[in-house]
Design an enzyme around this catalytic site. Structure first.
Site, short mmCIF file in Angstrom:
data_model
loop_
_atom_site.label_atom_id
_atom_site.label_comp_id
_atom_site.label_asym_id
_atom_site.label_seq_id
_atom_site.Cartn_x
_atom_site.Cartn_y
_atom_site.Cartn_z
N LEU A 4 19.51 18.05 0.32
CA LEU A 4 20.48 17.63 -0.48
C LEU A 4 21.05 18.44 -1.78
O LEU A 4 21.91 17.91 -1.95
CB LEU A 4 19.12 17.26 -1.61
CG LEU A 4 18.25 16.13 -1.18
CD1 LEU A 4 16.71 15.58 -1.71
CD2 LEU A 4 19.13 14.84 -0.61
N ARG A 42 6.93 16.53 -4.37
CA ARG A 42 5.43 17.07 -4.23
C ARG A 42 4.53 16.53 -3.17
O ARG A 42 5.30 15.68 -2.21
CB ARG A 42 4.74 16.03 -5.29
CG ARG A 42 5.14 14.65 -5.15
CD ARG A 42 3.57 14.30 -4.94
NE ARG A 42 3.80 12.70 -4.36
CZ ARG A 42 3.89 11.95 -3.18
NH1 ARG A 42 4.89 12.99 -1.80
NH2 ARG A 42 3.78 10.81 -2.91
N LYS A 62 1.34 14.90 -1.20
CA LYS A 62 0.55 13.94 -2.41
C LYS A 62 -1.15 14.89 -2.22
O LYS A 62 -1.14 15.21 -0.68
CB LYS A 62 0.77 12.93 -1.03
CG LYS A 62 0.29 11.75 -0.90
CD LYS A 62 -0.54 10.58 -0.44
CE LYS A 62 -0.67 9.24 -1.03
NZ LYS A 62 0.42 8.86 -1.88
N SER A 118 -5.28 11.14 -3.60
CA SER A 118 -4.90 10.11 -2.96
C SER A 118 -4.39 10.03 -1.69
O SER A 118 -4.51 8.70 -1.20
CB SER A 118 -3.41 9.93 -3.51
OG SER A 118 -3.08 11.33 -4.80
N LYS A 171 -6.09 6.42 -0.38
CA LYS A 171 -4.77 5.28 0.42
C LYS A 171 -5.66 5.18 1.53
O LYS A 171 -5.62 3.73 2.39
CB LYS A 171 -3.44 5.93 0.83
CG LYS A 171 -2.41 5.07 1.04
CD LYS A 171 -0.90 5.92 1.01
CE LYS A 171 0.26 4.35 0.55
NZ LYS A 171 1.21 5.51 0.45
N ASP A 230 4.53 9.01 2.61
CA ASP A 230 4.90 9.91 1.29
C ASP A 230 3.70 11.49 1.18
O ASP A 230 3.57 11.32 0.20
CB ASP A 230 4.56 8.91 0.62
CG ASP A 230 3.51 8.39 -0.35
OD1 ASP A 230 2.33 8.24 0.58
OD2 ASP A 230 3.14 8.17 -1.33
N HIS A 237 14.42 4.00 -1.00
CA HIS A 237 13.25 4.50 -0.58
C HIS A 237 14.03 4.69 0.92
O HIS A 237 14.25 3.69 1.23
CB HIS A 237 12.37 3.46 -0.35
CG HIS A 237 11.48 3.43 -1.72
ND1 HIS A 237 10.66 2.68 -1.93
CD2 HIS A 237 12.16 4.42 -3.28
CE1 HIS A 237 9.92 3.34 -3.26
NE2 HIS A 237 10.96 3.20 -3.40
N GLU A 261 9.30 11.53 2.76
CA GLU A 261 9.84 9.63 1.28
C GLU A 261 11.07 10.35 0.18
O GLU A 261 10.29 11.18 -0.11
CB GLU A 261 8.50 9.39 0.60
CG GLU A 261 8.73 8.03 0.43
CD GLU A 261 7.82 7.37 -0.69
OE1 GLU A 261 7.42 6.50 -0.03
OE2 GLU A 261 7.46 7.64 -1.97
N HIS A 298 3.80 3.20 -14.02
CA HIS A 298 3.59 3.91 -12.98
C HIS A 298 2.10 4.31 -14.73
O HIS A 298 1.04 3.98 -13.68
CB HIS A 298 4.34 4.85 -13.28
CG HIS A 298 2.81 5.65 -12.09
ND1 HIS A 298 2.46 5.83 -10.34
CD2 HIS A 298 2.23 7.03 -11.86
CE1 HIS A 298 1.78 6.39 -10.06
NE2 HIS A 298 1.92 7.01 -10.81
P1 GTP Z 1 2.57 2.22 -1.02
O1 GTP Z 1 2.82 1.83 -2.25
O2 GTP Z 1 3.02 4.01 -1.18
O3 GTP Z 1 1.96 2.49 -0.21
O4 GTP Z 1 3.98 2.38 0.27
P2 GTP Z 1 4.90 0.37 0.16
O5 GTP Z 1 4.81 0.07 1.78
O6 GTP Z 1 4.46 -0.49 -0.82
O7 GTP Z 1 6.38 1.19 -0.23
P3 GTP Z 1 6.89 1.37 -1.29
O8 GTP Z 1 8.61 1.96 -0.69
O9 GTP Z 1 7.16 0.08 -1.29
O10 GTP Z 1 6.50 2.22 -2.21
C1 GTP Z 1 6.58 3.50 -2.48
C2 GTP Z 1 6.79 4.76 -3.20
O11 GTP Z 1 7.82 4.00 -3.67
C3 GTP Z 1 5.25 4.27 -4.16
O12 GTP Z 1 4.39 5.17 -3.57
C4 GTP Z 1 5.75 4.56 -5.18
O13 GTP Z 1 5.84 5.98 -5.43
C5 GTP Z 1 6.68 3.92 -5.87
N1 GTP Z 1 7.17 2.41 -6.43
C6 GTP Z 1 7.36 1.82 -5.68
N2 GTP Z 1 6.97 -0.12 -6.39
C7 GTP Z 1 6.67 0.71 -7.26
C8 GTP Z 1 6.67 0.66 -8.73
O14 GTP Z 1 6.60 -0.91 -8.81
N3 GTP Z 1 6.88 1.07 -10.18
C9 GTP Z 1 6.93 2.29 -9.47
N4 GTP Z 1 6.92 3.28 -10.70
N5 GTP Z 1 6.92 3.16 -8.64
C10 GTP Z 1 6.72 2.59 -7.31
#
Ligand code: GTP
Ligand code: MG
Length: 216
Positions: free
Chosen positions: A34, A56, A58, A62, A66, A85, A133, A152, A168
């Site tokens: 990057l 970071r 994990k 966490s 998970k 992630d 993402h 991720e 968050h």
């Molecule tokens: P996990 O939530 O990590 O189990 O995976 P997922 O399959 O739901 O993936 P997603 O790509 O939706 O989210 C991955 C990460 O993005 C999360 O762990 C958060 O760090 C961030 N994220 C996703 N949705 C939100 C949200 O609504 N608010 C915030 N603040 N962060 C989010």
């Protein structure tokens, strides 16, 4: 039964700590990629698409939480299989087109394999969350083998990042059950931020086009 579970988790943690070396290396690889893209872009186009980068690993807590949430056993194989992630990089950009530039530049590199891409810019989450993402695999060269390792990458604007960190905090405070009026207000803020981002972009493009004309 309970007595047997604890030593198991301990063994997994020892193995996981060895795995951390791999994920830490993956964070460095992606971070360097990057930075190189940002430097090159700055050289060619005279501006930085990347405002800043955060990364970071994990935490063990966490990871355990998970796995429990997903209802799978705590094993090193399951950590690798179910948790995308462990290594997380967040790229903060100034403007929305920068997000897609970063996505394209990273995805098109030969050694990067894109496993998943989610465009929450085009399809925001119902709460208003907007970001892009990517789950990618990057090869890590060890002394005797090469291990493709998952990272991720979350890419968003400065304004969206401001929103996401507040959301968050609120999510955690209320354990996912924030009162309706707070959720409504957050959604309103998310919409204002999307508007702000598009307005700031329009101003920036306007100024850039004036500057380009001046330099002709
Ligand atoms: P996990 O939530 O990590 O189990 O995976 P997922 O399959 O739901 O993936 P997603 O790509 O939706 O989210 C991955 C990460 O993005 C999360 O762990 C958060 O760090 C961030 N994220 C996703 N949705 C939100 C949200 O609504 N608010 C915030 N603040 N962060 C989010
Ligand atoms: Mg999620």
């Amino acid at each position: 039964m309970k007595e047997l579970e604890l030593p198991d988790v301990k063994d997994v943690l020892v193995e996981y700590r060895q795995m951390q070396l791999l994920y830490r290396s993956a964070l460095k690889e992606i971070g360097t990629k990057l930075e190189i893209l940002n430097d090159e872009f700055k050289f060619v186009h005279k501006y930085n698409p990347i405002e800043h980068i955060e990364s970071r690993l994990k935490s063990e807590e966490s990871i355990m939480r998970k796995l429990l949430r997903k209802g799978v056993d705590v094993t090193v194989e399951n950590i690798q299989k179910y948790i995308d992630d462990i290594a997380g990089v967040r790229v903060i950009c100034s403007f929305t087109p920068d997000i897609y530039r970063i996505v394209d530049m990273i995805s098109s590199q030969d050694d990067i394999e894109v496993l998943k891409a989610k465009d929450y810019m085009i399809n925001p989450k119902p709460n208003g969350y907007r970001s892009y993402h990517l789950i990618v695999k990057v090869p890590i060269f060890l002394s005797d083998k090469v291990i493709p390792t998952k990272v991720e990458i979350q890419i968003r604007t400065v304004a969206m990042d401001f929103w996401a960190s507040l959301e968050h905090k609120i999510y955690y405070k209320y354990e996912g059950n924030a009162p309706e009026y707070i959720r409504t207000e957050l959604k309103e803020c998310a919409d204002m931020i999307a508007f702000l981002d598009s307005k700031m972009l329009a101003i920036n493009e306007e100024v850039r086009s004036i500057r380009q004309e001046d330099s002709r």
